[in-house]
Scaffold this active site. Structure first.
Site, PDB file in Angstrom:
ATOM      1  N   GLY A 234       0.821  -1.203   0.000  1.00 58.63           N
ATOM      2  CA  GLY A 234       0.000   0.000   0.000  1.00 58.63           C
ATOM      3  C   GLY A 234       0.850   1.246   0.000  1.00 58.63           C
ATOM      4  O   GLY A 234       0.447   2.276   0.551  1.00 58.63           O
ATOM      5  N   MET A 278      -3.525  -6.502  -1.204  1.00 55.98           N
ATOM      6  CA  MET A 278      -2.973  -7.058   0.039  1.00 55.98           C
ATOM      7  C   MET A 278      -3.931  -8.017   0.727  1.00 55.98           C
ATOM      8  O   MET A 278      -3.507  -8.838   1.543  1.00 55.98           O
ATOM      9  CB  MET A 278      -2.590  -5.928   0.996  1.00 55.98           C
ATOM     10  CG  MET A 278      -3.742  -5.075   1.462  1.00 55.98           C
ATOM     11  SD  MET A 278      -3.158  -3.646   2.425  1.00 55.98           S
ATOM     12  CE  MET A 278      -4.716  -2.771   2.691  1.00 55.98           C
ATOM     13  N   LYS A 291       3.325   1.075   6.206  1.00 54.26           N
ATOM     14  CA  LYS A 291       3.341   2.438   6.752  1.00 54.26           C
ATOM     15  C   LYS A 291       1.932   3.011   6.735  1.00 54.26           C
ATOM     16  O   LYS A 291       1.344   3.236   5.683  1.00 54.26           O
ATOM     17  CB  LYS A 291       4.259   3.335   5.926  1.00 54.26           C
ATOM     18  CG  LYS A 291       4.207   4.800   6.356  1.00 54.26           C
ATOM     19  CD  LYS A 291       4.841   5.721   5.334  1.00 54.26           C
ATOM     20  CE  LYS A 291       4.468   7.171   5.616  1.00 54.26           C
ATOM     21  NZ  LYS A 291       3.075   7.487   5.273  1.00 54.26           N
ATOM     22  N   HIS A 295      -4.032   1.317  10.431  1.00 56.40           N
ATOM     23  CA  HIS A 295      -5.003   2.155  11.152  1.00 56.40           C
ATOM     24  C   HIS A 295      -6.251   2.440  10.319  1.00 56.40           C
ATOM     25  O   HIS A 295      -7.252   2.939  10.837  1.00 56.40           O
ATOM     26  CB  HIS A 295      -4.349   3.452  11.641  1.00 56.40           C
ATOM     27  CG  HIS A 295      -4.132   4.497  10.582  1.00 56.40           C
ATOM     28  ND1 HIS A 295      -3.911   5.819  10.890  1.00 56.40           N
ATOM     29  CD2 HIS A 295      -4.084   4.415   9.227  1.00 56.40           C
ATOM     30  CE1 HIS A 295      -3.748   6.514   9.778  1.00 56.40           C
ATOM     31  NE2 HIS A 295      -3.849   5.690   8.764  1.00 56.40           N
TER      32      HIS A 295
END
Length: 390
Positions: A234, A278, A291, A295
């Protein structure tokens, strides 16, 4: 029993100065959430609920009094975390909430609730009612004093937080952002043809990668040293991967992204771009880099991502690991501004059904995904590096 994870500190004074400056800016940027969390407390009559329970109440008791749907209990907990960290309410170690001198002014006499309700009403913030109106504003020249419509796009959902908490829809069925705009943030960010938001989103992610990953490779180079290959999952247009590749030329760096992003990837760099998903699979590598990815997703999706990461890396004794750059709420500096910024950001990311996790929440994800150990390195201001080992 799982081994105790290590929390490692390693930061130079120059990096610390940069990170303290970044913290100050983030704290200012998230300041509007304090105001709108206060509005939600007024809309839901939280102070009245606590008062009616004799001045102390548990989260379920507050939820019942506020007519919240049971599926939104954890979201109410995150709102209450902001309201306690910012001093509107108190909470003890048993999770019982109480009133402060400030929240006692929400009811009885004297009572400032009507004035605060008027001050925080959305009519005082000139904002279009929906995403179509926002995009229409964006395409027209701005008149003096007209607010930036893209700023309203991210701020306006908070005016409906109390209402959203009372709705029956499960959070995963419709985020607060979708409830406000009828469209999710990620589709809007990907729709570069009809909105500048996608451009702003990509520019923001690139700028963040240029800043924070540069600090990470300088301050905690051991995290990347000795790797033979790394996939940035990502990783957008490759800002982070390019920084890592430049600092560690021996590491073959790749980016796994959705096809429409890979189509826009820059050429002439040492970074390879791989089109994929993913949630389906991750190509093999010595290390996987995540990274500010986790969240954005709930626990179920995060466990799925981590399981795919585990399949992609070699055993720990062969150097396999996952490197997560994300927030660990409450870990690191005792700076009150840092903790406040973290919980404000958690409420911000909640609008798209994301979450900022504390160490126990991270630990739960990591071990449920089948990993054996982890190490937290809280040296990146409001964020940390988490090394996860198979």
């Amino acid at each position: 029993m799982a081994p105790a994870a290590k929390v490692v500190q390693c930061s130079t004074s120059s990096a610390q100065s940069l990170l303290e400056a970044e913290l100050k800016l983030w704290h200012h940027a998230m300041g509007f959430i304090k105001s709108l969390a206060l509005k939600s407390a007024l809309d839901l009559h939280i102070a009245d609920a606590i008062s009616h329970h004799g001045g102390s109440a548990t989260l379920p008791e507050i939820a019942t009094a506020a007519n919240l749907h049971p599926s939104k209990l954890s979201c109410l907990g995150r709102l209450m975390r902001v309201l306690t960290v910012t001093g509107v309410f108190t909470v003890d170690d048993g999770g019982v909430y109480g009133l402060t001198p400030a929240s006692r002014l929400f009811f009885g006499s004297p009572n400032v609730a009507p004035l605060l309700t008027m001050t925080l009403d959305s009519v005082l913030v000139s904002r279009p009612a929906n995403v179509e109106a926002l995009l229409a504003c964006e395409s027209n020249p701005q008149t003096p004093f007209q607010p930036n419509p893209l700023a309203a796009l991210l701020v306006s959902p908070f005016f409906r937080l109390g209402e959203w908490l009372q709705r029956e829809e499960l959070p995963e069925e419709q985020s607060l952002f979708e409830a406000a705009h009828g469209q999710n943030l990620w589709d809007l960010a990907a729709d570069g043809g009809s909105s500048n938001f996608g451009v702003l989103f990509n520019q923001g992610m690139i700028a963040d990668s240029n800043f924070i990953v540069d600090v990470a490779v300088k301050e905690c180079g051991d995290v990347f040293r000795g790797l033979s290959s790394l996939i940035d999952v990502g990783g957008g247009l490759g800002g982070a991967a390019q920084t890592i590749a430049k600092a560690f030329p021996q590491v073959t760096c790749s980016v796994l992204e959705l096809p429409h992003i890979v189509d826009k990837a820059p050429s002439g760099t040492s970074v390879k771009y791989i089109a994929g998903d993913m949630f389906e699979s991750i190509p093999p590598a010595n290390a996987i880099f995540l990274k500010w990815i986790m969240h954005d997703w709930g626990d179920t999706d995060c466990i799925k991502i981590l399981k795919n990461c585990k399949k992609a890396i070699p055993p720990r004794d062969a150097g396999g690991k996952v490197i997560i750059l994300d927030m660990v709420v409450g870990v690191g500096s005792a700076n009150e501004k840092l903790k406040e910024t973290q919980v404000l950001f958690d409420l911000f990311i909640m609008t798209v059904n994301g979450t900022e996790r504390d160490e126990q929440e991270w630990k739960k994800l990591i071990f449920k995904a089948g990993f054996s150990d982890y190490k937290i390195i809280p040296v990146l201001g409001i964020r940390s590096i988490i090394e996860v080992y198979p």
